[in-house]
Design a protein around this motif. Structure first.
Motif, mmCIF file in Angstrom:
data_model
loop_
_atom_site.group_PDB
_atom_site.id
_atom_site.type_symbol
_atom_site.label_atom_id
_atom_site.label_comp_id
_atom_site.label_asym_id
_atom_site.label_seq_id
_atom_site.Cartn_x
_atom_site.Cartn_y
_atom_site.Cartn_z
ATOM 1 N N ARG A 59 0.775 -1.231 -0.071
ATOM 2 C CA ARG A 59 -0.004 0.056 0.029
ATOM 3 C C ARG A 59 0.990 1.282 -0.033
ATOM 4 N N ILE A 60 1.304 1.438 -1.106
ATOM 5 C CA ILE A 60 2.401 2.655 -1.454
ATOM 6 C C ILE A 60 1.910 3.910 -1.132
ATOM 7 N N SER A 61 2.274 4.733 -0.560
ATOM 8 C CA SER A 61 1.710 5.956 -0.310
ATOM 9 C C SER A 61 2.496 7.107 -0.829
ATOM 10 N N ALA A 62 3.668 7.163 -1.290
ATOM 11 C CA ALA A 62 4.587 7.892 -2.273
ATOM 12 C C ALA A 62 5.771 7.117 -2.993
ATOM 13 N N VAL A 63 5.768 7.718 -4.265
ATOM 14 C CA VAL A 63 6.953 7.225 -4.939
ATOM 15 C C VAL A 63 7.843 8.611 -5.673
ATOM 16 N N GLU A 64 9.010 8.356 -5.634
ATOM 17 C CA GLU A 64 9.758 9.686 -6.401
ATOM 18 C C GLU A 64 11.022 9.296 -6.336
ATOM 19 N N PRO A 112 -4.703 1.907 -2.652
ATOM 20 C CA PRO A 112 -4.268 1.031 -3.752
ATOM 21 C C PRO A 112 -2.991 0.352 -3.363
ATOM 22 N N THR A 113 -2.689 -0.621 -4.245
ATOM 23 C CA THR A 113 -1.387 -1.628 -3.757
ATOM 24 C C THR A 113 -0.654 -1.242 -5.011
ATOM 25 N N THR A 114 0.839 -1.550 -5.065
ATOM 26 C CA THR A 114 1.910 -1.771 -6.121
ATOM 27 C C THR A 114 2.484 -2.972 -5.661
ATOM 28 N N PRO A 115 2.598 -3.880 -6.676
ATOM 29 C CA PRO A 115 3.530 -5.090 -6.587
ATOM 30 C C PRO A 115 4.725 -4.486 -6.624
ATOM 31 N N PRO A 116 5.723 -5.574 -5.988
ATOM 32 C CA PRO A 116 7.323 -5.233 -6.106
ATOM 33 C C PRO A 116 7.617 -5.028 -7.737
ATOM 34 N N ASP A 117 7.168 -5.998 -8.412
ATOM 35 C CA ASP A 117 7.844 -5.911 -10.083
ATOM 36 C C ASP A 117 7.561 -4.721 -10.531
ATOM 37 N N GLU A 118 6.398 -4.045 -10.275
ATOM 38 C CA GLU A 118 5.835 -2.875 -10.815
ATOM 39 C C GLU A 118 6.794 -1.683 -10.444
ATOM 40 N N LEU A 119 7.180 -1.490 -9.082
ATOM 41 C CA LEU A 119 8.176 -0.771 -8.846
ATOM 42 C C LEU A 119 9.558 -0.966 -9.254
ATOM 43 N N LEU A 120 9.817 -1.860 -9.363
ATOM 44 C CA LEU A 120 11.170 -2.131 -9.978
ATOM 45 C C LEU A 120 11.512 -1.814 -11.514
ATOM 46 N N ARG A 121 10.172 -2.195 -12.136
ATOM 47 C CA ARG A 121 10.296 -1.475 -13.546
ATOM 48 C C ARG A 121 10.148 -0.224 -13.693
ATOM 49 N N LYS A 122 9.734 0.474 -12.466
ATOM 50 C CA LYS A 122 9.948 2.061 -12.737
ATOM 51 C C LYS A 122 11.030 2.670 -12.208
ATOM 52 N N ALA A 123 11.819 1.803 -11.367
ATOM 53 C CA ALA A 123 13.223 2.270 -11.106
ATOM 54 C C ALA A 123 14.196 1.958 -12.474
ATOM 55 N N ILE A 124 13.890 1.202 -12.906
ATOM 56 C CA ILE A 124 14.719 0.713 -14.183
ATOM 57 C C ILE A 124 14.397 1.717 -15.337
ATOM 58 N N LEU A 125 13.387 2.019 -15.635
ATOM 59 C CA LEU A 125 12.758 2.987 -16.620
ATOM 60 C C LEU A 125 13.221 4.221 -16.013
ATOM 61 N N ASN A 126 13.338 4.580 -15.019
ATOM 62 C CA ASN A 126 13.632 6.130 -14.607
ATOM 63 C C ASN A 126 15.169 6.098 -14.722
ATOM 64 N N TYR A 144 7.078 -6.454 2.554
ATOM 65 C CA TYR A 144 7.230 -5.980 1.224
ATOM 66 C C TYR A 144 8.636 -5.639 0.901
ATOM 67 N N LEU A 145 9.506 -5.267 1.688
ATOM 68 C CA LEU A 145 11.037 -4.737 1.589
ATOM 69 C C LEU A 145 11.599 -5.901 1.081
ATOM 70 N N VAL A 146 11.418 -6.944 1.869
ATOM 71 C CA VAL A 146 12.183 -8.242 1.531
ATOM 72 C C VAL A 146 11.968 -8.562 0.211
ATOM 73 N N ASP A 147 10.715 -8.524 -0.290
ATOM 74 C CA ASP A 147 10.405 -8.975 -1.769
ATOM 75 C C ASP A 147 11.032 -8.167 -2.859
ATOM 76 N N LEU A 148 10.790 -6.778 -2.506
ATOM 77 C CA LEU A 148 11.451 -6.054 -3.358
ATOM 78 C C LEU A 148 12.962 -6.122 -3.350
ATOM 79 N N ALA A 149 13.694 -5.976 -2.068
ATOM 80 C CA ALA A 149 14.954 -6.198 -2.133
ATOM 81 C C ALA A 149 15.459 -7.248 -2.849
#
Ligand code: SF4
Length: 355
Positions: A59-64, A112-126, A144-149
């Motif tokens: 349940r991500i509250s901000a991404v930047e 709203p929720t954001t799966p870890p792989d979606e955040l990963l794609r965002k970092a790579i694209l950025n 969530y940190l464990v899965d994303l890391a």
């Protein structure tokens, strides 16, 4: 609120133990004992039929994308950017929190929720070099940190955490095994503090910082000096002594200016008081001391502890000059060859970097 196992994002938690007719969360040193149908102090972990679930998962509250220097980490991947994200809730609830709109608000079913792989794609694209879990306390988003890391490190991205350092050793072990190796750790006060955070064992924060440093983690300590709260002489001495005895002289110490926020109305920290704390720390031999939140490049820049040369000139939490020699994986002062602790490598300016 009724918690259901069929909730969209509910994840079974990794770290917990049964405790009579309740469960004990083993993510942070609050070690909440939670009865069925309830959640722990942070609002993120819930007991459903005596099984612990991570309700706040994703349940991500901000991404930047943010510069690493703003965390602050000054000796870790200098001038890189990290995709920075937050969730909801906290395990401390500091009354002066600048991000209280995130930390004092618990996750809700409709978030709203954001799966870890979606955040990963965002970092790579950025084009970010890594991730930063920040803004609210990342500990409360542990699973969530464990899965994303795990995904991020496989992709060659770094993973760093801005934290109050109150995780259990079991939680630290899982993150460190995944090579979560950047740690900006807040020290909130000292045992004699009476006006806030009185039920926190501040020595655990140093115990954990040492534990991380012993396992190849890079640690920088951050002391927000809050007037009439954690700025009395005994507290300052306890913090400086603990820093040296747990972490030694070469671990950076950020001495940051407080500004009134949320429920705390003390005036901003006088600059003279920050300088005084810095002088005390320097006098005790801490080599890398920075005064933050005041906008003075002289106070944010890295000088060689041996010869005094300015090695990294920072302004507004960005690197404007990087004057270090590289020697394999080490960096050295170009004038006197003193070894300067840097984890990762310097990243030249990118066109998408926020200033
Ligand atoms: S993570 Fe949350 S529920 Fe678990 S011990 Fe810490 S405050 Fe309590």
């Amino acid at each position: 609120m009724v918690f259901r196992v069929d909730s969209r994002t509910l994840r079974r938690a990794r770290l917990w133990l049964p405790e009579g007719d309740r469960v004990r969360c083993d993510v942070c040193e609050r070690r909440c004992v939670i009865q069925s149908g309830s959640r722990g102090i942070c609002g993120n972990y819930v007991n459903i039929d005596n099984v612990l679930y991570h309700f706040g998962y994703g349940r991500i509250s901000a991404v930047e994308s943010r510069p690493i220097e703003i965390k602050p980490l000054f000796h870790y991947w200098p001038n890189s950017t990290a995709l920075t994200f937050s969730t909801w809730g906290c395990n401390f609830y500091c009354p002066w929190c600048q991000n209280h709109h995130l930390s004092f608000r618990m996750p809700r079913e409709e978030d709203p929720t954001t799966p870890p792989d979606e955040l990963l794609r965002k970092a790579i694209l950025n084009g970010d070099e890594g991730f930063s879990a920040s803004f609210n306390e990342p500990t409360v988003n542990f699973d969530y940190l464990v899965d994303l890391a795990e995904l991020a490190v496989k992709e060659g991205l770094y993973f760093m955490i801005v934290t109050n350092g109150y995780l259990t050793k079991n939680a630290l072990d899982l993150l460190l095994q995944l090579n979560v190796d950047g740690w900006s750790i807040d020290i909130k006060g000292c045992p004699k503090m009476r006006r806030a955070l009185v039920n926190i064992d501040h020595s655990i924060v140093y115990r954990n910082a040492r534990y991380i440093a012993d396992r190849n983690g890079h640690v920088e300590m951050v002391y927000l000096v809050v007037p009439n709260t954690n700025d009395f002489d005994e507290c300052i001495e306890w913090i400086i002594d603990s820093h040296i005895s747990y972490l030694g002289h070469s671990t950076p110490l950020h001495i940051n200016r407080y500004y009134p926020a949320h429920k705390w109305h003390e005036p901003p920290t006088p600059i003279e008081r920050l300088r005084w704390v810095a002088e005390r720390a320097r006098g005790e031999g801490i080599e890398y001391i920075y005064i933050g939140n005041v906008g003075d490049p002289q106070l944010e820049s890295t000088k060689c502890p041996r010869c005094g040369k300015i090695l990294i000139y920072r302004y507004s939490y960005r690197v404007w000059e990087f004057n270090l020699d590289r020697d394999g994986n080490r960096y050295r002062c170009p004038r006197c060859s003193y070894s300067i602790p840097i984890k990762g490598r310097y990243i030249p300016w990118k066109s998408n970097t926020l200033i």
